[in-house]
Design an enzyme around this catalytic site. Structure first.
Site, short mmCIF file in Angstrom:
data_model
loop_
_atom_site.label_atom_id
_atom_site.label_comp_id
_atom_site.label_asym_id
_atom_site.label_seq_id
_atom_site.Cartn_x
_atom_site.Cartn_y
_atom_site.Cartn_z
N LYS A 176 61.16 14.48 36.90
CA LYS A 176 62.10 14.69 35.64
C LYS A 176 62.29 13.36 34.84
O LYS A 176 61.96 12.43 35.06
CB LYS A 176 63.51 14.75 36.37
N ALA A 214 60.54 4.33 39.20
CA ALA A 214 60.12 4.64 37.92
C ALA A 214 61.23 5.46 37.15
O ALA A 214 61.21 5.81 35.94
CB ALA A 214 59.15 5.80 37.81
N SER A 256 62.19 14.57 44.18
CA SER A 256 61.54 15.81 43.99
C SER A 256 60.98 16.00 45.08
O SER A 256 60.84 17.25 45.97
CB SER A 256 60.90 15.74 42.80
N ASP A 280 70.01 12.45 43.12
CA ASP A 280 69.29 13.47 42.09
C ASP A 280 68.63 14.50 42.76
O ASP A 280 67.88 15.18 42.22
CB ASP A 280 67.97 12.40 41.66
#
Ligand code: C5P
Length: 296
Positions: free
Chosen positions: A12, A98, A105, A137
């Site tokens: 994302k 990053a 994910s 997340d």
């Protein structure tokens, strides 16, 4: 055909990220616009005969039992009675630290794969609840696409996506530590040494996604703080703008910046130019469709 299947784990960007005050539990509430993109890891998922077995295979610095995918398997087993053995091989492409949510994910894709092979048929809300145990997340990645995200990341409101722009990601070749970035932001706020961004309403954030990126009001609260630490951030943002980006921003708590371009050709030209200076430069597009692609 080999046993098993491959599931995509797209990463994302945060088109917008505002960090609210530190809460009593040490975490921070966010107001953010998340977007999955056409770049990410892949997970090959196979069943094993041994009950409760869990093999997580990945090249990289994290030992298997500390991998978030291993934790996802354990959390899934706690939520449903599933004792099947699994092997999950992670094809890692997203750099660590990053700001692209690579590990988050992976974890969400593992939950989706387990939901499929166990036959548990948990709905999206149940998967998001397990995901929230794994990291801030992770819930967003159960559906992906475009979403307005609040709280620590557990309140996810899907919004209509657009797929009419192109992206270039630039990573400076070093990782950013999320905890440290939050601590720097707190310190900067305590000393009032960086001007605070004014909040934007949820309605404005959602409607702005459809606007011309040149008019986007979006920002990332971490950028002014990280810029003071490392000159690379300003150079990445300025480099993207000089390469023709309509909008350039920081994703997550760094270290990746992204630029928005209207055509593939513009993005590819910028990619070529920026590759001369930076070690990791990728062109991608936003994924308009929510959900995880099972690739084979
Ligand atoms: O989610 P993750 O484990 O990457 O978070 C690392 C650290 O960043 C947390 O321990 C916390 O200090 C900080 N954090 C925060 N508020 C969030 C997410 C992370 O303060 N919403």
């Amino acid at each position: 055909m080999r046993d098993g299947f491959v599931v995509a784990a797209p990463c994302k960007i945060n088109i917008h990220l505002r960090v609210l005050d530190r809460r009593s539990d040490g975490f921070h509430d966010l107001e953010s616009v998340f977007q999955t993109i056409s770049f990410g890891d892949e997970l090959r998922v196979e069943s094993l005969k041994e009950r409760f077995a869990c093999d997580v295979l990945m090249d990289g610095p994290v030992p298997p039992e500390r991998n978030i995918v291993f934790k996802a398997v354990a959390a899934f087993r706690r939520a449903v009675p599933f004792d099947g053995g699994v092997r999950i091989q992670i094809e890692k492409r997203v750099p660590f630290g990053a700001g692209l949510g690579g590990g988050s994910s992976d974890a969400a894709s593992a939950l989706i794969a387990l939901n499929r092979i166990s036959g548990a048929e948990l709905d999206v809300a149940a998967l998001e609840a397990i995901a929230a145990e794994l990291g801030s997340d992770v819930p967003f990645f159960i559906r992906g696409g475009t979403a307005y995200v609040e709280g620590r990341g557990e309140r996810v409101f899907p919004i209509p996506a657009r797929d009419d722009y192109h992206l270039v990601l630039v990573n400076p070749g070093f990782a950013s530590d999320t905890g440290r970035a939050f601590a720097l932001l707190d310190a900067a706020r305590d000393s009032a040494s960086v001007p605070a961004n004014a909040g934007l309403s949820r309605d404005l954030l959602i409607s702005s996604v459809r606007e011309n990126p040149e008019q986007w009001p979006f920002f990332n609260d971490f950028l002014p703080v990280l810029e003071r630490e490392s000159p690379e951030y300003r150079r990445m943002i300025d480099g993207l703008a000089a390469a023709g980006a309509l909008f350039a921003g920081l994703s997550g708590s760094g270290a990746t910046c992204f630029g928005v371009f209207s055509t593939r050709k513009d993005a590819e030209t910028a990619q070529l130019r920026l590759s001369a200076e930076w070690p990791f430069v990728k062109a991608a597009v936003p994924l308009a469709r929510a959900g995880k692609a099972v690739l084979e």
